[in-house]
Design a protein around this motif. Structure first.
Motif, PDB file in Angstrom:
ATOM      1  N   LEU A   1       0.964  -3.998  -6.442  1.00  0.00           N
ATOM      2  CA  LEU A   1       0.187  -3.057  -5.640  1.00  0.00           C
ATOM      3  C   LEU A   1       0.376  -3.319  -4.152  1.00  0.00           C
ATOM      4  CD1 LEU A   1      -1.971  -0.821  -5.422  1.00  0.00           C
ATOM      5  CD2 LEU A   1      -3.720  -2.632  -5.603  1.00  0.00           C
TER       6      LEU A   1
ATOM      7  N   ASN B   1       3.890  -2.315  -3.014  1.00  0.00           N
ATOM      8  CA  ASN B   1       4.028  -0.859  -2.900  1.00  0.00           C
ATOM      9  C   ASN B   1       3.333  -0.329  -1.652  1.00  0.00           C
ATOM     10  OD1 ASN B   1       5.517  -0.687  -5.251  1.00  0.00           O
ATOM     11  ND2 ASN B   1       3.753  -0.209  -6.551  1.00  0.00           N
ATOM     12  N   ARG B   2       2.200  -0.904  -1.314  1.00  0.00           N
ATOM     13  CA  ARG B   2       1.494  -0.479  -0.113  1.00  0.00           C
ATOM     14  C   ARG B   2       2.305  -0.789   1.140  1.00  0.00           C
ATOM     15  NH1 ARG B   2      -4.754  -2.349  -1.653  1.00  0.00           N
ATOM     16  NH2 ARG B   2      -5.257  -0.458  -2.866  1.00  0.00           N
TER      17      ARG B   2
ATOM     18  N   SER C   1      -1.573   2.999  -3.964  1.00  0.00           N
ATOM     19  CA  SER C   1      -0.656   2.548  -2.917  1.00  0.00           C
ATOM     20  C   SER C   1      -0.251   3.651  -1.949  1.00  0.00           C
ATOM     21  CB  SER C   1       0.616   1.954  -3.552  1.00  0.00           C
ATOM     22  OG  SER C   1       1.296   2.933  -4.320  1.00  0.00           O
TER      23      SER C   1
END
Length: 240
Positions: A152, A155-156, A95
């Motif tokens: 994921l 978070n990115r 991320s």
């Protein structure tokens, strides 16, 4: 004598009916005028919304006309700008924003903010979503790959938002514009719920298979105040 007496009572009653008909006529005319006014106001609301959406699209297109091919950007009619080259965004299953993507964002963000923070759009934009999208490949953390990819993708998106907040184009904003932007900005992880096909069309319900490579993307999506416009229109309909 009695016939004359009855007629003397009938004439005032006829006059009363005439007065009531005139009143009803004026009420009908007034109601029709009010409905016409509301319809014009409603039409103007939708016209303003559509014009603002078109204006935003045109300004974004002009701002990035020299960058679409260079950065693998795609501008859609829904006012989303997609970063479509997954190899430069994040490492597989990670991320952290890659150095390459950081360099792109340093150029992208000032141009983007110059467009959306114009005063003419302050009442036209409801939200700016930074969206993270993954492909369908599991990352082998738990038994539910969708939830893993949701984490994921979230978070990115959050890391892109965090990077934005560290840039001079954000730090040096006037207070009112910074507050407006903070009100608008959200980070949204969508896992692989909105994968796309080879033409970048949402794969769900489509006729083409998922393109896992193209599905890994980051989007900056403008949400206009269309919801408020629709609510206002519905309110006017209910009042009719």
């Amino acid at each position: 004598m009695s016939g004359t007496k009855k007629e003397s009572h009938w004439i005032p009653l006829a006059d009363l009916m005439t007065v009531l008909m005139v009143i009803f006529l004026f009420m009908s005319i007034s109601y029709m005028a009010l409905m016409e006014k509301r319809q014009k106001e409603q039409n103007q609301i939708f016209k303003d919304y559509e014009e603002s959406k078109v204006a935003l699209y045109n300004e974004l297109n002009e701002a990035f006309k020299n960058d679409f091919a260079k950065w693998n950007l795609k501008l859609d009619n829904d006012l989303s700008i997609k970063f479509t080259n997954p190899q430069v965004l994040f490492d597989e299953g990670k991320s952290d924003v890659t150095p390459t993507f950081q360099n792109i964002l340093r150029e992208f963000l000032p141009k983007y903010l110059r467009v959306v923070l114009q005063d003419k759009y302050k009442d036209k934009i409801a939200e700016i979503r930074i969206e993270g999208h993954t492909n369908t490949k599991p990352i082998n953390k738990t038994s539910d790959p969708y939830i893993d990819n949701m984490e994921l993708s979230q978070n990115r998106a959050r890391n892109v938002l965090g990077f934005l907040r560290q840039q001079d184009c954000f730090i040096n904003l006037e207070t009112n514009k910074k507050d407006r932007l903070q009100y608008w900005l959200t980070a949204n992880g969508l896992s692989y719920g909105r994968t796309v096909d080879k033409d970048f069309k949402i794969a769900f319900g489509g006729n083409q298979p998922i393109d896992n490579d193209k599905s890994r993307r980051v989007e900056f999506r403008i949400v206009t105040t269309s919801e408020a416009i629709i609510n206002e229109a519905l309110k006017n309909i209910e009042e009719k």
